[in-house]
Design a protein around this motif. Structure first.
Motif, PDB file in Angstrom:
ATOM      1  N   ASP A 142       0.833  -1.206   0.000  1.00  0.00           N
ATOM      2  CA  ASP A 142       0.000   0.000   0.000  1.00  0.00           C
ATOM      3  C   ASP A 142       0.868   1.258   0.000  1.00  0.00           C
ATOM      4  OD1 ASP A 142       0.863   0.550   2.620  1.00  0.00           O
ATOM      5  OD2 ASP A 142      -1.024  -0.046   3.546  1.00  0.00           O
ATOM      6  N   ALA A 199      -6.502   1.435   2.988  1.00  0.00           N
ATOM      7  CA  ALA A 199      -5.415   1.965   2.160  1.00  0.00           C
ATOM      8  C   ALA A 199      -5.654   1.567   0.707  1.00  0.00           C
ATOM      9  CB  ALA A 199      -4.063   1.435   2.646  1.00  0.00           C
ATOM     10  N   TYR A 200      -4.768   2.062  -0.167  1.00  0.00           N
ATOM     11  CA  TYR A 200      -4.793   1.689  -1.582  1.00  0.00           C
ATOM     12  C   TYR A 200      -3.580   0.810  -1.869  1.00  0.00           C
ATOM     13  CZ  TYR A 200      -8.529   5.032  -2.427  1.00  0.00           C
ATOM     14  OH  TYR A 200      -9.728   5.695  -2.399  1.00  0.00           O
ATOM     15  N   TRP A 201      -3.816  -0.322  -2.560  1.00  0.00           N
ATOM     16  CA  TRP A 201      -2.792  -1.352  -2.725  1.00  0.00           C
ATOM     17  C   TRP A 201      -2.274  -1.347  -4.162  1.00  0.00           C
ATOM     18  CZ3 TRP A 201      -1.289  -3.830   1.663  1.00  0.00           C
ATOM     19  CH2 TRP A 201      -2.120  -3.656   2.775  1.00  0.00           C
ATOM     20  N   TYR A 244      -7.195   2.147 -11.018  1.00  0.00           N
ATOM     21  CA  TYR A 244      -7.172   1.256  -9.853  1.00  0.00           C
ATOM     22  C   TYR A 244      -8.326   0.252  -9.914  1.00  0.00           C
ATOM     23  CZ  TYR A 244      -6.765   0.059  -4.828  1.00  0.00           C
ATOM     24  OH  TYR A 244      -6.609  -0.586  -3.615  1.00  0.00           O
ATOM     25  N   GLN A 293     -10.406   6.184   2.603  1.00  0.00           N
ATOM     26  CA  GLN A 293      -9.819   5.107   1.810  1.00  0.00           C
ATOM     27  C   GLN A 293     -10.432   3.736   2.098  1.00  0.00           C
ATOM     28  OE1 GLN A 293      -5.687   5.663   2.755  1.00  0.00           O
ATOM     29  NE2 GLN A 293      -5.658   7.749   1.930  1.00  0.00           N
ATOM     30  N   SER A 294     -11.653   3.725   2.594  1.00  0.00           N
ATOM     31  CA  SER A 294     -12.253   2.464   3.011  1.00  0.00           C
ATOM     32  C   SER A 294     -12.809   1.668   1.835  1.00  0.00           C
ATOM     33  CB  SER A 294     -13.347   2.737   4.043  1.00  0.00           C
ATOM     34  OG  SER A 294     -14.201   3.775   3.591  1.00  0.00           O
ATOM     35  N   THR A 296     -13.540   2.548  -1.309  1.00  0.00           N
ATOM     36  CA  THR A 296     -12.842   2.766  -2.578  1.00  0.00           C
ATOM     37  C   THR A 296     -11.475   2.097  -2.545  1.00  0.00           C
ATOM     38  OG1 THR A 296     -13.972   4.898  -2.735  1.00  0.00           O
ATOM     39  CG2 THR A 296     -12.181   4.502  -4.285  1.00  0.00           C
ATOM     40  N   GLY A 297     -10.844   2.069  -1.402  1.00  0.00           N
ATOM     41  CA  GLY A 297      -9.546   1.418  -1.263  1.00  0.00           C
ATOM     42  C   GLY A 297      -9.586  -0.068  -1.560  1.00  0.00           C
TER      43      GLY A 297
END
Length: 587
Positions: A142, A199-201, A244, A293-294, A296-297
């Motif tokens: 992330d 987070a975004y991975w 993404y 970031q929940s 959508t992450g």
């Protein structure tokens, strides 16, 4: 929105100990609840009669993680089976399948098939063997440098190559033609999601540099930017979000291409949970640099996901959160398709109604399942409520109102361990098991098709075929359900209807699923009084099944017969005969 992923993983671990095959998340329930909180919704009270206009056909009904011990009983009731492989158990050593696990899986499949059940398969990619984590870029990273516990299917070509090899080995041992549908997930997760954790991975080396990147993917368009920080315009952030979410589309398409090459021709169920991020909230997030970031992450932006699917052939938009208490468990309405996908009106809709609306936008059939028992425990009283306001009644109501193609009860074990009863399930779906039944607020116990008020004599008859593709039995052609169908294994086939008693037949109606594309088939109709001597009733001719109705009607002078036989060939799309409904009328 804030998601408590630590709690979610505790629930997931608990459930993994309870159900042998399927690894599931509480994700869909938490996402739906958080969306409801963020929108300030009040729970709506929806009566069982709050249906959209009556559907032209009803769903196929099944159970998740079907037990072999109950397969015979469920098969007699017309219930579909679903079971799941486990990659780690199948291929503990790279390139070598476990003979004992293979034997177990073959035995389970044989039990379902002996019971006459259509079978849906879970690939089990979310349970990789330990050796997979030795390949390049095997884990997601992330924006904070944290690594995931899940295998990186979106960005790592090495992970995909390992999985493709596994699928090839398994398909050689258990042909994919055995299965009616295959569930598609993101690979690393049990649903179509990135890892959790808020987070975004998208920051492993393959994603950042393109080295070792999975085929069809492009590198992170802004590798130096981190979600939650300034530095990009809103338009650039929107482009980044599309990239993404597009990663999930890419991994979906990769699975479909891989499975198709291995001989699979059935349905793909894309397992999409919860309400996710609705369009107006996504716009707000993008204005704020994706600081929330929940949902959508994890990639749960379902309007984008379904819009960007590069191939929608045989795809079922699968909702793994039916009757999750979002939107008051409201039903689909006949006017839903007139509401724009960007309208905030839909913010108050349930996850099932929202994803159904998206699916209709892209001409996709819809399917789904309810939340399982214990996911989370706060819903358990709703799960065990056997009244018209309980989870089962609500889920069935939603499935019917949203014109589902298929619905699975989660989970089979809880229909047999005393939590609920299998008879409750069969009596609840009984009004919705034929295309001629009338929806009722009070379920009845009969599941036997009867001739309709307009006289479809085929419903009480028996259909057999000279050859049949495994998983698509001849019985699918007279079950009163235009969504289920029979398919042949050879290019030329006969399909024979044995009427319950001799009757004059003056009209035959043939149907394919309404949402299929236009195709033609060459058909001759023969009649017989004894099943041995045949007379041609309708000479061989080529008929076009036109998308939207997919119905062909053949009429003539009424002739008394006990048997009707269709000689079918020349399917210009599939190459083999197909039929969803073989109807026979006196006039």
């Amino acid at each position: 929105m804030i998601l408590d992923w630590k709690f979610g993983r505790k629930v997931k671990a608990f459930f993994a100990d309870t159900i042998r095959h399927r690894t599931r998340r509480v994700t869909r329930l938490i996402m739906a609840a958080c969306t409801a909180l963020a929108l300030g919704l009040l729970a709506l009270v929806i009566s069982l009669n709050a249906h959209a206009s009556a559907p032209s056909s009803y769903p196929l009904w099944g159970t998740l993680d079907t037990q072999t011990s109950s397969a015979a009983t469920e098969g007699k009731a017309g219930i579909m089976a679903m079971f799941e492989y486990n990659w780690a158990s199948f291929e503990p050593t790279q390139g070598v399948l476990s003979s004992s696990y293979l034997a177990t899986m073959k035995s389970e499949l044989a039990a379902y098939q002996a019971a006459g059940q259509k079978v849906t398969l879970g690939l089990g990619l979310q349970n990789p063997p330990s050796w997979v984590f030795n390949v390049a870029d095997s884990r997601y990273v992330d924006q904070n440098g944290n690594t995931s516990s899940e295998a990186n299917f979106v960005f790592s070509q090495a992970v995909r190559s390992a999985a493709a090899s596994y699928l090839s080995l398994v398909a050689a041992a258990i042909p994919l033609s055995n299965f009616w549908a295959i569930r598609l997930t993101s690979g690393g997760d049990g649903e179509m999601l990135y890892p959790g954790g808020g987070a975004y991975w998208a920051f492993d080396q393959a994603a950042l540099t393109g080295n070792g990147l999975a085929a069809g993917m492009t590198p992170n368009p802004d590798p130096s930017w981190k979600p939650g920080t300034a530095g990009l315009t809103q338009a650039q952030i929107s482009t980044w979000v599309n990239w993404y979410i597009g990663g999930l589309d890419n991994v979906t398409n990769w699975q479909m291409q891989t499975l198709s090459k291995l001989g699979f021709t059935g349905y793909y169920e894309t397992v999409t949970p919860g309400s996710g991020t609705r369009p107006d909230y996504l716009a707000q997030e993008e204005q704020n640099n994706l600081n929330d970031q929940s949902t959508t992450g994890v990639g749960a932006v379902w309007n984008l996901y379904y819009a960007m699917l590069p191939n929608r052939t045989n795809v079922i938009a699968y909702i793994s959160s039916v009757a999750d208490q979002s939107g008051g468990n409201d039903s689909c309405q006949s006017s839903d398709d007139s509401v724009s996908l960007t309208s905030s009106t839909m913010d108050s809709w349930s996850s099932a109604r929202w994803i159904s609306r998206i699916a209709n936008q892209y001409n996709l059939p819809v399917g789904g399942e309810n939340p399982g028992y214990g996911l989370p425990a706060s819903l358990d009283s709703f799960y065990t409520n056997t009244s018209s306001t309980g989870m089962m009644a609500s889920a069935i109501r939603i499935a019917v109102s949203c014109n589902f193609k298929v619905f699975y009860w989660a989970h089979d074990i809880h229909l047999w361990d005393g939590t609920l009863s299998f008879s409750l399930y069969t009596s609840s779906i009984a009004p919705y098991t034929t295309g001629t039944a009338t929806p009722s607020a009070t379920p009845t116990a009969s599941t036997t098709p009867t001739a309709s008020a307009t006289g479809n004599l085929a419903l009480t008859g028996t259909v057999t075929a000279s050859n049949t593709l495994s998983g698509f039995p001849a019985s699918g052609a007279n079950d009163g359900n235009q969504n289920s169908y029979w398919q042949a294994a050879d290019s030329t086939t006969t399909l024979t209807l044995h009427l319950a008693q001799a009757a004059p037949i003056g009209r035959i109606v043939l149907e394919l699923p309404q949402n299929w594309g236009t195709r033609s088939q060459t058909i001759e109709v023969d009649g017989s009084t004894d099943g041995r001597t045949w007379t041609t009733l309708v000479p061989s001719a080529t008929y076009q099944f036109t998308a939207g109705s997919n119905t062909v009607t053949l009429s003539g002078s009424p002739t008394t017969v006990s048997y009707l036989r269709l000689d079918i060939s020349g399917n210009n799309v599939q190459g083999v005969p197909q039929l969803a409904e073989f109807q026979a009328y006196s006039s």
